[in-house]
Design a protein around this motif. Structure first.
Motif, PDB file in Angstrom:
ATOM      1  N   HIS A 177      36.054  38.894  45.026  1.00 61.82           N
ATOM      2  CA  HIS A 177      36.127  38.289  46.353  1.00 61.82           C
ATOM      3  C   HIS A 177      35.233  37.057  46.338  1.00 61.82           C
ATOM      4  N   VAL A 179      30.734  42.840  49.261  1.00 67.32           N
ATOM      5  CA  VAL A 179      31.212  41.473  49.425  1.00 67.32           C
ATOM      6  C   VAL A 179      30.448  40.790  50.552  1.00 67.32           C
ATOM      7  N   ASP A 200      38.200  33.531  52.957  1.00 69.36           N
ATOM      8  CA  ASP A 200      37.921  34.639  52.043  1.00 69.36           C
ATOM      9  C   ASP A 200      39.077  34.775  51.064  1.00 69.36           C
ATOM     10  N   TRP A 201      38.771  34.667  49.770  1.00 70.01           N
ATOM     11  CA  TRP A 201      39.783  34.766  48.726  1.00 70.01           C
ATOM     12  C   TRP A 201      39.610  36.068  47.949  1.00 70.01           C
ATOM     13  N   TRP A 202      40.747  36.671  47.541  1.00 69.27           N
ATOM     14  CA  TRP A 202      40.742  37.935  46.814  1.00 69.27           C
ATOM     15  C   TRP A 202      41.676  37.817  45.605  1.00 69.27           C
ATOM     16  N   ILE A 245      45.081  44.732  50.637  1.00 67.59           N
ATOM     17  CA  ILE A 245      43.717  44.496  51.106  1.00 67.59           C
ATOM     18  C   ILE A 245      43.642  45.069  52.517  1.00 67.59           C
ATOM     19  N   TYR A 289      33.857  34.073  49.154  1.00 68.58           N
ATOM     20  CA  TYR A 289      33.836  33.414  50.452  1.00 68.58           C
ATOM     21  C   TYR A 289      33.622  31.922  50.231  1.00 68.58           C
ATOM     22  N   ARG A 340      45.195  33.751  43.791  1.00 70.38           N
ATOM     23  CA  ARG A 340      44.253  34.253  44.788  1.00 70.38           C
ATOM     24  C   ARG A 340      44.949  34.436  46.134  1.00 70.38           C
TER      25      ARG A 340
END
Length: 662
Positions: free
Chosen positions: A25, A50, A61-63, A114, A27, A89
């Protein structure tokens, strides 16, 4: 005003197989939060804490996730999808209601869910490779050093990779000698020593005939006949007796010969902790291979081609003007059976290419050294090769690339001294290349892919430096190229001089020494074995691969978090280029500029790669023909310098525009 928060993220393996999960994760542009776990079928692991912010002006916010399924109904390596601007992502915003919560995400071979309290997001998973304990293979290939010269006096002891018994590297005895005829026409003896310096006063020869003399003795004639098959011709008996004699007389790398006092430098080995501390540290921490040879007894270009395609398509020396049209044309260097990059694409996987384009470890004027050799291949352009300064960010932003090939900056290729780069060419500094080694290791070590990574560090050829071992015979690639590139009639049934090779992975036990015979096609054999791909030629089919080194049952936890370059100095940040005015004044010396372009050599290959790039930049057929015509006007070193600067400026401008548009 923003408010900082944390949440605890768990992840469920929703497959029917045992899996390795890497979840990340990030930010905005803060440091990514990354976790890696082993998870059985249906098992939930974690947590990953996170960090994120809420409030006015907060970021995204990237996952992303890499799922390596070892068994069950669908083994393989899978990565998450994302958006157009971030293909690997998924953007999914954490809110205030997620603060302090325990949240369980779910992954399988088809989807990554998610499950935030504030609202769920999902993205698809794509298979990028068959199952392997290694998800990402990296290769860093430097320039022109023998094993003895860099690591012969390292005195490394450890555990034999095969027998698991105590062993030590195969270093020189200290009694090895060569004889040469000095300027007084007297026989003078050179003995191997530990007195090596950071750079040479002149550049040693390492063309095909240079290497023949170095390995077999002064004046040894070639047994091969140009234009003949030479299938039953044997390389002359090797006794490693001609290195000093060749260095004292050859002018293949320049007109200047070493003084009598400096001929012995060819047998003077460096103190590893002092001059190549990063390489030395990794050799002790992971595995050092002391039986790794370049793929043919000769120079850079054919050896690098072997590392990329298990053949040099018949090229047995540095490229010449007469070969250029046969070799490249505007389309690029060809293999009968394709390159390793073609093979990877054919099997549905991805590769990534980097070079030290910005010259970030030297800051010198590279004069064409930023042009990567890999871009000379058919099907690859300079725009497929990324600046190495992007590596750290790329690794921490979802990295689906099975294979990564990294080139240094070659420095001043026009005036044949290669100074001011990071390749460690003999007349350049060892320091910049050692910083490059440290940078690459540190980037991988502190990334999400570390636990399932393999890094191979080696050198394309020996650069004329002495080594005491006798290279073994080998097999011809068997691809029977007909491109007219073979100058000496060489049959490619003899390996070249031994070079350093250090293999890095958390799955390699500390202090491993491997005496297995390797050459550069062992890189390809390793990839082929890891990812169930066929051989390219007879050479990589017969090569040994590196998988037996990956003997640790679980990733080691004692691997250095970072390493230093040279003695006691941390790997440097990206420096501001130094004031290069004195070097520039020297480069612009009118007499040097007026020197005619040599008939053959590295600069010829780089110029052909440059015109290929120029053609790639051309939008119309007329522009392509104009680019070729401009290239054909090059007659002097000054012309070459001007042309390389022109093409380099075009490349930089296009890359900058593309980056801005993205």
């Amino acid at each position: 005003m923003s408010t900082k928060h944390t949440a605890n993220i768990f992840i469920k393996n929703n497959t029917d197989g045992n899996a390795q999960i890497q979840m990340t994760h990030q930010y905005s542009d803060t440091t990514p939060d990354t976790g890696s776990w082993s998870a059985g079928p249906g098992q939930t692991v974690g947590p990953l804490t996170v960090h994120f912010e809420t409030g006015f002006g907060t970021g995204l916010d990237w996952w992303w996730i890499v799922l390596t399924v070892k068994d069950g109904s669908a083994p393989g390596i899978y990565t998450s999808g994302g958006s157009i601007i971030a293909p690997n992502r998924k953007e999914c915003m954490l809110r205030g209601s997620d603060s302090g919560q325990n949240i369980t995400n779910v992954v399988d071979t088809g989807n990554f869910n998610i499950n935030l309290k504030s609202g769920a997001c999902s993205t698809g998973m794509s298979k990028v490779a068959p199952y392997s304990q290694i998800t990402n293979v990296f290769v860093l290939m430097l320039e022109n050093h023998s094993f003895d010269h860099l690591l012969g006096y390292s005195a490394i002891t450890g555990t034999d990779a095969i027998s698991q018994q105590p062993t030590e590297i195969n270093g020189p005895s200290g009694k090895e000698t060569n004889v040469f005829t000095n300027s007084q026409k007297q026989q003078q003896t050179c003995q191997i020593s530990e007195n090596g310096q950071e750079s040479m006063t002149t550049d040693p020869g390492h063309e095909f005939l240079d290497t023949l003399e170095q390995l077999c003795g002064a004046g040894t004639p070639s047994p091969y006949v140009k234009g003949q098959p030479n299938t039953n011709v044997k390389y002359p008996a090797i006794n490693n007796s001609g290195f000093a004699a060749n260095y004292s007389t050859t002018t293949t790398e320049g007109k200047t010969l070493p003084t009598d006092a400096h001929v012995g430098d060819i047998m003077a080995c460096v103190d590893p902790p002092k001059y190549v501390n990063a390489l030395y540290t990794l050799a002790k921490e992971f595995a050092v291979c002391d039986n790794w040879y370049c793929s043919m007894p000769g120079p850079t270009w054919p050896n690098r081609f072997f590392a990329m395609g298990a053949s040099s398509s018949g090229l047995d020396d540095s490229p010449s003007k007469s070969q250029m049209a046969k070799w490249f044309g505007p389309s690029g260097f060809q293999y009968k059976n394709g390159s390793i990059f073609d093979l990877i694409k054919k099997h549905g996987m991805q590769y990534r290419l980097y070079n030290d384009h910005s010259n970030q470890f030297s800051g010198g004027i590279s004069l064409g050294g930023q042009i990567p050799i890999v871009a000379s291949l058919k099907g690859i352009t300079v725009f497929d090769v990324h600046d190495l300064k992007e590596l750290t960010g790329d690794l921490n932003a979802g990295y689906p690339y099975t294979y990564t090939f990294i080139e240094p900056n070659y420095g001043d290729i026009v005036f044949n001294n290669y100074k001011g780069g990071s390749s460690q060419h003999p007349m350049d500094s060892l320091a910049a290349g050692d910083a490059l080694v440290a940078y690459v290791y540190n980037a991988i070590r502190n990334s999400p892919v570390w636990n399932t990574s393999l890094l191979i560090i080696t050198y394309d050829e020996h650069g004329g430096f002495y080594d005491h071992t006798v290279p073994p015979a080998t097999v011809n690639p068997g691809d029977n190229p007909d491109y007219g590139l073979n100058v000496h009639g060489f049959n490619f049934e003899q390996l070249g001089v031994r070079v350093p090779a250090v293999i890095v992975s958390p799955l390699i036990p500390k202090n491993t020494i491997d005496h297995t015979v390797y050459d550069h096609t062992s890189i390809l054999k390793t990839l082929e074995q890891l990812y169930s791909m066929p051989w390219l030629t007879d050479r990589d089919e017969g090569a040994h691969d590196l998988r037996h080194l990956l003997s640790a049952r679980t990733p080691r936890t004692d691997c250095p978090a970072s390493i230093a370059w040279m003695i006691g100095v941390s790997a440097p940040p990206l420096p501001t280029p130094t004031d290069a005015a004195p070097a520039l004044a020297m480069m612009e010396n009118a007499a040097a500029d007026m020197e005619p372009l040599p008939e053959e050599g590295n600069v010829i290959g780089f110029l052909q790669a440059a015109v290929k790039a120029d053609v790639d930049l051309s939008a119309t057929e007329e522009e392509k023909q104009a680019a070729i015509a401009r290239f054909e006007q090059i007659k002097t070193k000054g012309d070459a310098k001007e042309y390389l600067n022109e093409v380099g400026a075009k490349i930089d401008a296009v890359k900058a525009a593309r980056k801005e548009n993205n």
